[in-house]
Design an enzyme around this catalytic site. Structure first.
Site, PDB file in Angstrom:
ATOM      1  N   HIS A  11     -21.518 -24.818  -1.191  1.00 45.93           N
ATOM      2  CA  HIS A  11     -21.093 -26.200  -0.902  1.00 45.93           C
ATOM      3  C   HIS A  11     -22.323 -27.099  -0.891  1.00 45.93           C
ATOM      4  O   HIS A  11     -22.594 -27.782   0.110  1.00 45.93           O
ATOM      5  CB  HIS A  11     -20.352 -26.302   0.435  1.00 45.93           C
ATOM      6  CG  HIS A  11     -18.933 -25.826   0.374  1.00 45.93           C
ATOM      7  ND1 HIS A  11     -18.182 -25.566   1.493  1.00 45.93           N
ATOM      8  CD2 HIS A  11     -18.117 -25.592  -0.679  1.00 45.93           C
ATOM      9  CE1 HIS A  11     -16.974 -25.178   1.134  1.00 45.93           C
ATOM     10  NE2 HIS A  11     -16.897 -25.185  -0.176  1.00 45.93           N
ATOM     11  N   HIS A  53      -6.543 -21.158  -5.981  1.00 44.71           N
ATOM     12  CA  HIS A  53      -7.407 -22.239  -5.470  1.00 44.71           C
ATOM     13  C   HIS A  53      -8.317 -22.698  -6.607  1.00 44.71           C
ATOM     14  O   HIS A  53      -8.867 -21.867  -7.337  1.00 44.71           O
ATOM     15  CB  HIS A  53      -8.218 -21.678  -4.303  1.00 44.71           C
ATOM     16  CG  HIS A  53      -9.196 -22.609  -3.681  1.00 44.71           C
ATOM     17  ND1 HIS A  53      -9.020 -23.976  -3.610  1.00 44.71           N
ATOM     18  CD2 HIS A  53     -10.395 -22.353  -3.076  1.00 44.71           C
ATOM     19  CE1 HIS A  53     -10.061 -24.513  -2.993  1.00 44.71           C
ATOM     20  NE2 HIS A  53     -10.908 -23.561  -2.671  1.00 44.71           N
ATOM     21  N   GLU A  96     -11.171 -24.617  -6.513  1.00 47.38           N
ATOM     22  CA  GLU A  96     -12.612 -24.852  -6.340  1.00 47.38           C
ATOM     23  C   GLU A  96     -13.392 -23.997  -7.355  1.00 47.38           C
ATOM     24  O   GLU A  96     -13.016 -22.853  -7.635  1.00 47.38           O
ATOM     25  CB  GLU A  96     -13.037 -24.521  -4.901  1.00 47.38           C
ATOM     26  CG  GLU A  96     -14.431 -25.051  -4.602  1.00 47.38           C
ATOM     27  CD  GLU A  96     -14.762 -25.126  -3.110  1.00 47.38           C
ATOM     28  OE1 GLU A  96     -13.992 -24.604  -2.279  1.00 47.38           O
ATOM     29  OE2 GLU A  96     -15.807 -25.721  -2.783  1.00 47.38           O
ATOM     30  N   ASP A 142     -15.880 -22.104  -7.591  1.00 47.04           N
ATOM     31  CA  ASP A 142     -16.311 -20.718  -7.381  1.00 47.04           C
ATOM     32  C   ASP A 142     -15.200 -19.729  -7.736  1.00 47.04           C
ATOM     33  O   ASP A 142     -15.466 -18.546  -7.952  1.00 47.04           O
ATOM     34  CB  ASP A 142     -16.833 -20.478  -5.955  1.00 47.04           C
ATOM     35  CG  ASP A 142     -15.881 -20.926  -4.873  1.00 47.04           C
ATOM     36  OD1 ASP A 142     -15.166 -21.917  -5.066  1.00 47.04           O
ATOM     37  OD2 ASP A 142     -15.854 -20.273  -3.810  1.00 47.04           O
ATOM     38  N   HIS A 177      -8.504 -24.234   2.170  1.00 44.19           N
ATOM     39  CA  HIS A 177      -9.086 -25.423   2.763  1.00 44.19           C
ATOM     40  C   HIS A 177      -9.061 -26.631   1.823  1.00 44.19           C
ATOM     41  O   HIS A 177      -9.678 -27.663   2.143  1.00 44.19           O
ATOM     42  CB  HIS A 177     -10.534 -25.143   3.204  1.00 44.19           C
ATOM     43  CG  HIS A 177     -11.478 -24.871   2.046  1.00 44.19           C
ATOM     44  ND1 HIS A 177     -12.650 -25.550   1.899  1.00 44.19           N
ATOM     45  CD2 HIS A 177     -11.404 -24.053   0.995  1.00 44.19           C
ATOM     46  CE1 HIS A 177     -13.283 -25.122   0.809  1.00 44.19           C
ATOM     47  NE2 HIS A 177     -12.536 -24.212   0.253  1.00 44.19           N
ATOM     48  N   ASP A 198      -9.554 -18.030  -0.094  1.00 44.72           N
ATOM     49  CA  ASP A 198     -10.707 -18.235   0.792  1.00 44.72           C
ATOM     50  C   ASP A 198     -10.479 -17.728   2.223  1.00 44.72           C
ATOM     51  O   ASP A 198     -11.444 -17.333   2.903  1.00 44.72           O
ATOM     52  CB  ASP A 198     -11.048 -19.730   0.870  1.00 44.72           C
ATOM     53  CG  ASP A 198     -11.933 -20.191  -0.279  1.00 44.72           C
ATOM     54  OD1 ASP A 198     -12.707 -19.376  -0.803  1.00 44.72           O
ATOM     55  OD2 ASP A 198     -11.848 -21.376  -0.640  1.00 44.72           O
ATOM     56  N   TYR A 212     -18.345 -17.965   8.424  1.00 47.61           N
ATOM     57  CA  TYR A 212     -17.510 -18.551   7.362  1.00 47.61           C
ATOM     58  C   TYR A 212     -16.427 -19.448   7.981  1.00 47.61           C
ATOM     59  O   TYR A 212     -16.194 -20.566   7.536  1.00 47.61           O
ATOM     60  CB  TYR A 212     -16.896 -17.384   6.595  1.00 47.61           C
ATOM     61  CG  TYR A 212     -16.103 -17.703   5.368  1.00 47.61           C
ATOM     62  CD1 TYR A 212     -16.671 -17.593   4.104  1.00 47.61           C
ATOM     63  CD2 TYR A 212     -14.763 -18.059   5.457  1.00 47.61           C
ATOM     64  CE1 TYR A 212     -15.923 -17.844   2.965  1.00 47.61           C
ATOM     65  CE2 TYR A 212     -14.017 -18.307   4.328  1.00 47.61           C
ATOM     66  CZ  TYR A 212     -14.598 -18.194   3.082  1.00 47.61           C
ATOM     67  OH  TYR A 212     -13.855 -18.441   1.962  1.00 47.61           O
ATOM     68  N   HIS A 262     -13.667 -13.834  -1.156  1.00 46.54           N
ATOM     69  CA  HIS A 262     -15.101 -13.653  -0.878  1.00 46.54           C
ATOM     70  C   HIS A 262     -15.284 -12.477   0.083  1.00 46.54           C
ATOM     71  O   HIS A 262     -14.546 -12.360   1.079  1.00 46.54           O
ATOM     72  CB  HIS A 262     -15.709 -14.880  -0.191  1.00 46.54           C
ATOM     73  CG  HIS A 262     -15.734 -16.118  -1.027  1.00 46.54           C
ATOM     74  ND1 HIS A 262     -16.500 -16.263  -2.156  1.00 46.54           N
ATOM     75  CD2 HIS A 262     -15.086 -17.298  -0.866  1.00 46.54           C
ATOM     76  CE1 HIS A 262     -16.318 -17.472  -2.667  1.00 46.54           C
ATOM     77  NE2 HIS A 262     -15.466 -18.120  -1.904  1.00 46.54           N
TER      78      HIS A 262
HETATM   79 FE1  FEO Z   1     -12.828 -23.037  -1.561  1.00 51.05          FE
HETATM   80 FE2  FEO Z   1     -14.336 -20.058  -2.239  1.00 51.05          FE
HETATM   81  O1  FEO Z   1     -13.781 -21.813  -2.572  1.00 51.05           O
END
Ligand code: FEO
Length: 395
Positions: free
Chosen positions: A24, A80, A82, A84, A146, A165, A193, A226
């Site tokens: 981030h 998701h 994002e 990553d 999120h 996530d 996290y 993750h």
């Molecule tokens: Fe919200 Fe692991 O990205």
């Protein structure tokens, strides 16, 4: 790292980012790297759940090739958007051009705003089921956990939850399961996290877990996007998420301070002694010498937050302001707090800190304590009493 079977016909095909030190942007320090987990389900329909960061997509594709030709992938589930998790999407779709892409409605909107190709999207909502053959995936929207697009999917036949996530950790490892790694390290990273990514959405976390319980989903394994897969301890991380989500705290305080000529530091040490005299576990951080994510992680389950600074140029030392800006964003619930610090010819730090603590929704329970130049023995006694009185408020 090669593909690994996690349930019969379900494979981890993700990648490990050993070197990642910031996530981030610069705001999250990933001391132990991370993983981007994606999962391949081999059934009548070949399905990929979650993708990986763009820099790692060819590693993921090689992992998939160990099991099937990527061109045989029928479905891609984007839990998701994002980058990553979706950054590798365009490259994946070059190899799997016939795959249909399943995501939430907000997921489709976000995908279209990230990737501009002509892909075949299907939008899903909570309760929708995608039949794969012998198994199926049930979708559960998880908006704002999120991002607005976030969702989970669940394989009932294997009692397997893919929550993207949620329940993750930024933790690189050559072993993919919780029970193959040190649990203290996993829980430390899971807490870090949660504190630094999910804390602002704590109310939603609790509601989402309640919703899953009401749906009667049996969960034997949680495969997040993750870190490690919860094979032996899925109930432990769910229990912790409920505690953190509800803002449960221990008898603990965090003092975060900075100092110019050690007067504020001496005050802080006396405040620690006062808190300790009431049996309060106290974490003590000089902000400019600490990792801000360590401080926020400790604040997650602390009842009291005490922020202190010498006055410089009529306000606080800038490192302290950085921490407070983080606290405003993370919105930890149910915290009490207070401020203190030294000054020379003009005050300013304590007032500035209190204002920002209020912005962070911290309940200021005691008037700020200020000392001119160097604390006397009497001043240090007042600091001790200041800590003691706050200690009495912590259960
Ligand atoms: Fe919200 Fe692991 O990205």
């Amino acid at each position: 790292m090669s593909a690994k079977e996690i349930k019969k016909g379900v494979y981890w095909v993700g990648t490990v980012d050993w070197d990642l030190r910031q996530f981030h942007g610069p705001s999250y320090h990933t001391k132990r790297g991370t993983t981007y987990n994606s999962y391949l389900i081999v059934d009548e329909k070949i399905t990929l759940v979650d993708i990986v960061d763009a820099d790692f997509v060819d590693i993921m594709l090689n992992n998939i090739r160990e099991i099937v030709d990527p061109s045989k992938i029928d479905y891609v589930v984007v839990n998701h958007v994002e980058p990553d998790h979706s950054g590798g999407f365009p490259r994946l779709m070059e190899e799997a051009p016939n795959a249909k892409v399943y995501c939430s409605k907000k997921g489709k909107d976000a995908m279209l705003q990230h990737y501009f190709g002509d892909y075949s999207y299907e939008t899903v909502k909570t309760g929708d089921v995608l039949e794969l053959g012998n198994r199926s995936l049930k979708f559960i929207e998880a908006s704002m956990l999120h991002w607005p697009d976030s969702m989970f999917c669940y394989m009932e036949e294997e009692s397997l939850l893919f929550p993207n996530d949620a329940f993750g950790q930024h933790l690189a490892s050559s072993k993919i399961f919780d029970d193959e790694n040190d649990m203290c390290t996993i829980m430390e990273e899971a807490k870090r996290y949660y504190a630094n990514i999910l804390a602002p959405f704590s109310g939603l976390v609790v509601r989402k877990i309640d919703e899953i319980v009401k749906m009667g989903l049996k969960i034997d394994m949680i495969a997040p996007s993750h870190g490690l897969i919860w094979r032996s301890n899925p109930e432990k991380i769910i229990e912790k998420y409920m505690e953190w989500g509800k803002g449960e705290t221990t008898k603990k305080a965090v003092i975060a301070y900075d100092t110019m000529w050690n007067s504020t530091e001496r005050m802080a040490r006396a405040v620690v002694d006062g808190l300790s005299s009431e049996g309060v576990e106290t974490k003590f951080y000089r902000v400019s010498k600490s990792d801000v994510n360590d401080i926020t992680t400790d604040i997650l389950d602390a009842k009291a937050v005490l922020v202190a600074s010498s006055t410089i140029n009529n306000t606080m030392i800038p490192d302290v302001a950085y921490l407070l800006e983080e606290l405003i964003g993370l919105r930890f619930p149910k915290k009490i707090g207070a401020s203190f610090g030294s000054y020379g010819w003009g005050k300013g730090a304590v007032a500035s800190i209190e204002k920002r603590m209020k912005d962070a929704k911290i309940d200021i329970v005691k008037e700020g304590l200020e000392v001119k130049f160097v604390p006397t023995e009497e001043d240090l006694k007042a600091c001790y009493e200041f800590g003691k009185e706050i200690g009495k408020m912590i259960e």
